[in-house]
Design an enzyme around this catalytic site. Structure first.
Site, short mmCIF file in Angstrom:
data_model
loop_
_atom_site.label_atom_id
_atom_site.label_comp_id
_atom_site.label_asym_id
_atom_site.label_seq_id
_atom_site.Cartn_x
_atom_site.Cartn_y
_atom_site.Cartn_z
N GLY A 250 0.84 -1.20 0.00
CA GLY A 250 0.00 0.00 0.00
C GLY A 250 0.87 1.24 0.00
N GLY A 253 2.46 5.56 4.35
CA GLY A 253 1.64 6.25 5.34
C GLY A 253 0.26 5.66 5.53
N GLY A 255 -0.35 2.88 6.93
CA GLY A 255 -0.42 2.17 8.20
C GLY A 255 0.08 0.74 8.14
N LYS A 256 0.95 0.42 7.20
CA LYS A 256 1.45 -0.95 7.09
C LYS A 256 2.29 -1.33 8.30
CE LYS A 256 3.47 0.01 3.23
NZ LYS A 256 3.04 1.41 3.09
N GLU A 474 -3.43 32.98 -11.10
CA GLU A 474 -4.28 32.15 -10.23
C GLU A 474 -5.76 32.35 -10.57
OE1 GLU A 474 -3.03 29.83 -8.60
OE2 GLU A 474 -0.97 30.53 -8.76
N HIS A 477 -6.54 29.98 -13.37
CA HIS A 477 -6.79 28.61 -12.89
C HIS A 477 -8.18 28.51 -12.28
CE1 HIS A 477 -2.84 26.87 -13.42
NE2 HIS A 477 -2.23 27.72 -12.62
P1 ADP Z 1 3.46 2.90 6.38
O1 ADP Z 1 4.29 1.88 7.07
O2 ADP Z 1 2.30 2.31 5.64
O3 ADP Z 1 4.23 3.84 5.52
P2 ADP Z 1 3.00 3.72 9.05
O4 ADP Z 1 2.39 2.50 9.60
O5 ADP Z 1 4.43 3.93 9.36
O6 ADP Z 1 2.78 3.81 7.50
O7 ADP Z 1 2.15 4.96 9.53
C1 ADP Z 1 2.73 6.09 10.10
C2 ADP Z 1 1.87 6.63 11.20
O8 ADP Z 1 0.64 7.10 10.67
C3 ADP Z 1 1.47 5.59 12.22
O9 ADP Z 1 2.43 5.51 13.22
C4 ADP Z 1 0.16 6.12 12.74
O10 ADP Z 1 0.37 7.08 13.74
C5 ADP Z 1 -0.42 6.80 11.54
N1 ADP Z 1 -1.36 5.91 10.84
C6 ADP Z 1 -1.20 5.42 9.59
N2 ADP Z 1 -2.25 4.67 9.24
C7 ADP Z 1 -3.09 4.66 10.29
C8 ADP Z 1 -4.35 4.05 10.53
N3 ADP Z 1 -4.94 3.28 9.61
N4 ADP Z 1 -4.93 4.26 11.72
C9 ADP Z 1 -4.33 5.01 12.65
N5 ADP Z 1 -3.15 5.61 12.49
C10 ADP Z 1 -2.53 5.47 11.32
ZN ZN Z 2 -0.21 27.91 -12.11
#
Ligand code: ADP
Ligand code: ZN
Ligand code: MG
Length: 659
Positions: A250, A253, A255-256, A474, A477
């Site tokens: 995925g 960010g 949440g993996k 702007e 746009h």
């Molecule tokens: P990834 O590994 O997918 O890049 P992370 O698991 O490191 O993402 O996510 C970074 C932070 O974002 C987590 O520590 C958490 O605080 C927040 N976060 C990301 N996804 C979620 C989620 N589904 N629910 C709650 N917090 C989340």
């Molecule tokens: Zn522009």
């Protein structure tokens, strides 16, 4: 906030370099570092100091002591002195003659800095006729002594001189090796600053499914893994085989990493984690041995989870670009070792390997074979409802004012993932603190959101001319965005410089979009072109201000033609790789013919040209509205949706839920 702090707390590192979160009962706890025995350490120190001292002493012993001896040339200086009867005695050792003059001399003669001395040495050239020299010396009554070629030094000194440096090196080597063995990847030096406080209470680092929100499908797929880890026998009863490898894929960010830790937390399993890039950073050969070690530890501490983050760093497809560097071999060895370890699992062995990647498409097929990472869990960006739940999680410990509408925030943040929302909540809390508030208010959220979406104001002053040009750009746009069906509604227009941009027009969709029609994309092309077209129309000239617009629209147009089959001339044929860049291939090798690539370029050009004509028409027809919008911008610098539509004399399509 306990939970938030928890997910961010760096996990302790095992002595081989991976992070470990032990199970609540302590399984998988990194070994307490063996306190370096004070005696052993001191012994080693003394040993080294002694060696250095011995070396030094032996050097002193061998070096001829006594007053300085001046080295003089054999001819003419030495011979002249002999002939002038000024040499008292000599002794020879090999080709070297050492001796004393009758009187003190300075050499070189004119040099006032040279200390006068009677001692001298000189070298006899090997071709010199020694018979003649002997005759000369005898004739001038020089006393001649003979000495052995080497000075008898003490046997001990000799030994030390010979072996000292070697011993010193060996000593140092042993020292480094011992430290490395204790310090793992930290190496010889990294260990020095390491804190002793590595044993932390496992309860403090548990993340559970409660901390993960908005990605319910991924979560429910992993529930099975949790069950398996809790009761490995149950799944095997009917002859089924539990997957030992699960790949989370995925966008960054989503949440993996969080999800992987939550699985460990739910299953009360020990959690060993390492980022794949950390394998590689190490010295050659260590990657594979670390893998071996990691799996051995995990099996010992089972039920356990081995989490390999950023798997694409080692798992990249091997038939891609040639391996020109040694880094690739290292990568392959590491990868092979992971595969070997995964093949070696027994079916009821409660060890699960979780991998995470944001580029599942580049992974080596060998990784995805049955028995390895055969279960794949896609972690999608959250939808509106999911964003709401994630905001709930991250505002749990923030004291919110009564007016804070998380639903509205969730609605106005399409495209944002968990990490973005966590960031938003945090920024809002910080901003509220800076504003000395008792609790976090809606305005803090909307201001933070604006800062995140538009960038922070840069604080430079534009010249009047630049400011006016930016206002027209702007306004262009924004106006085209308002007038084009299918374009995202305009949320905000601003001529305050932020980041790299002199101004911004923010347009976001009302709801999450998962696909775009050809018309939607053509609308995007038009909106992106409109800034530049407005400049053309008003000033008759163009400026550099449209650089990022042009990049963006070129990318869209290329993908429309090459990836999405939206050009009739090309048809539904993929001629670009998935990320829009043309595939890299050696010269002369190509998936597409020269003619096709030329056609792609022409089609891209045609799309952009068509959009250009249309936008020019629209803006000329609505010239007055363009002027009004630009003037309004020059007055208030930033317009939100209602004011912008108002200034253009258009009914607002949809009010942005936020601000
Ligand atoms: P990834 O590994 O997918 O890049 P992370 O698991 O490191 O993402 O996510 C970074 C932070 O974002 C987590 O520590 C958490 O605080 C927040 N976060 C990301 N996804 C979620 C989620 N589904 N629910 C709650 N917090 C989340
Ligand atoms: Zn522009
Ligand atoms: Mg991650």
């Amino acid at each position: 906030m306990l939970n938030k702090a928890d997910t961010r707390r760096p996990m302790p590192r095992d002595d081989r370099g991976w992070r470990v979160a032990p199970a609540p009962d302590g399984r998988g706890m990194p070994d307490e570092p063996r306190p370096p025995g004070p005696l052993r350490r001191r012994g080693l120190l003394v040993f080294v100091v002694l060696l250095i001292a011995a070396n030094w002493v032996s050097l002193l012993a061998v070096r001829p002591a006594g007053p300085p001896r001046v080295n003089v040339p054999f001819n003419p200086y030495f011979l002249t002195q002999v002939q002038a009867d000024r040499v008292r005695s000599i002794s020879s050792r090999g080709d070297t003659i050492e001796g004393t003059f009758l009187v003190r001399v300075r050499y070189p003669a004119g040099n006032a800095q040279a200390t006068p001395t009677t001692l001298f040495s000189t070298e006899v050239p090997s071709f010199w006729n020694t018979t003649q020299l002997s005759a000369l010396l005898q004739a001038h009554h020089v006393q001649i002594n003979a000495r052995p070629a080497t000075q008898p030094a003490s046997v001990l000194a000799e030994l030390l001189l010979g072996f000292g440096p070697t011993l010193l090196l060996v000593g140092l080597f042993v020292l480094v090796a011992r430290r490395a063995a204790r310090g793992g990847s930290m190496g010889a030096l990294g260990n020095f600053g390491r804190s002793q406080a590595r044993r932390i209470n496992p309860e403090h680092i548990q993340v559970t499914f409660k901390d993960v929100a908005g990605i319910d499908e991924a979560r429910s797929e992993l529930t099975e893994i949790v069950d398996f880890l809790r009761d490995p026998g149950r799944y095997g009863r009917l002859g089924g085989r539990m997957p030992h490898g699960v790949l989370l894929s995925g966008a960054p960010g989503t949440g993996k990493t969080l999800l992987a830790r939550a699985v460990a937390g739910e299953a009360h399993a020990a959690f060993f984690s390492i980022s794949a890039s950390e394998f590689i950073e190490a010295i050659v050969g260590v990657g594979a041995s670390r893998v071996r070690d990691l799996f051995a530890k995990a099996k010992e501490a089972k039920p356990a989870i081995v989490f390999i983050d950023e798997l694409d760093a080692i798992g990249r497809s091997r038939n891609g670009h040639g391996s020109l560097t040694g880094a690739n071999d290292e990568r392959e060895q590491t990868l092979d070792q992971i595969l070997t370890e995964m093949d070696g699992f027994e079916s009821a062995e409660a060890v699960v390997v979780l991998g995470a990647t944001n580029r599942p498409d580049v992974l080596d097929a060998a990784l995805l074979r049955p028995g390895r990472f055969d279960r794949r869990v896609a972690v999608h960006a959250p939808d509106r409802n999911g964003r709401r739940q994630i905001l709930d999680v991250h505002t749990r410990s923030i004291s919110l004012a009564a007016g804070v509408d998380l639903d509205a925030l969730a609605a106005s943040t399409p495209g944002m993932v968990g990490a973005d929302l966590a960031n938003l909540a945090n920024e809002a809390a910080l901003l509220a603190a800076r504003r000395d508030r008792e609790s976090v208010q809606m305005a803090d959220f909307t201001d933070s959101l604006e800062k995140i979406m538009l960038g922070a104001p840069r604080g430079i002053l534009l010249s009047l001319a630049d400011r006016e040009r930016t206002a027209y750009h702007e306004a262009g746009h924004a106006l085209v965005g308002m007038l084009t069906p299918g374009a995202d509604p305009v949320r905000k227009v601003s001529i305050i410089p932020r980041g790299m941009a002199l101004g911004v027009t923010l347009a976001t969709p009302d709801a999450d979009r998962v696909s775009y029609s050809r018309e939607d994309l053509e609308a995007k092309l038009r909106v992106a072109l409109a800034g530049r077209v407005a400049e053309e129309l008003v000033y008759g000239t163009i400026s550099t201000g449209a650089e990022s617009d042009i990049k963006q629209l070129t990318a869209i147009a290329r993908q429309m033609v090459g990836s999405w089959g939206m050009s009739d001339a090309i048809g539904p044929v993929a001629v670009l790789s998935h990320d829009g860049a043309e595939q890299w291939l050696p010269p002369g090798v190509s998936d597409t013919s020269e003619a096709t690539r030329k056609l792609v370029d022409e089609e891209v050009r045609r799309l952009v040209d068509t959009a250009h004509v249309e936008v020019s028409e629209v803006l000329s027809d609505h010239r007055e509205q363009l002027e009004n919008l630009a003037k309004a911008l020059l007055v208030s610098e930033t317009l939100d949706a209602v004011d912008a539509y108002g200034a253009a004399g258009l009914p607002s399509r949809s009010a942005m839920p936020v601000s």
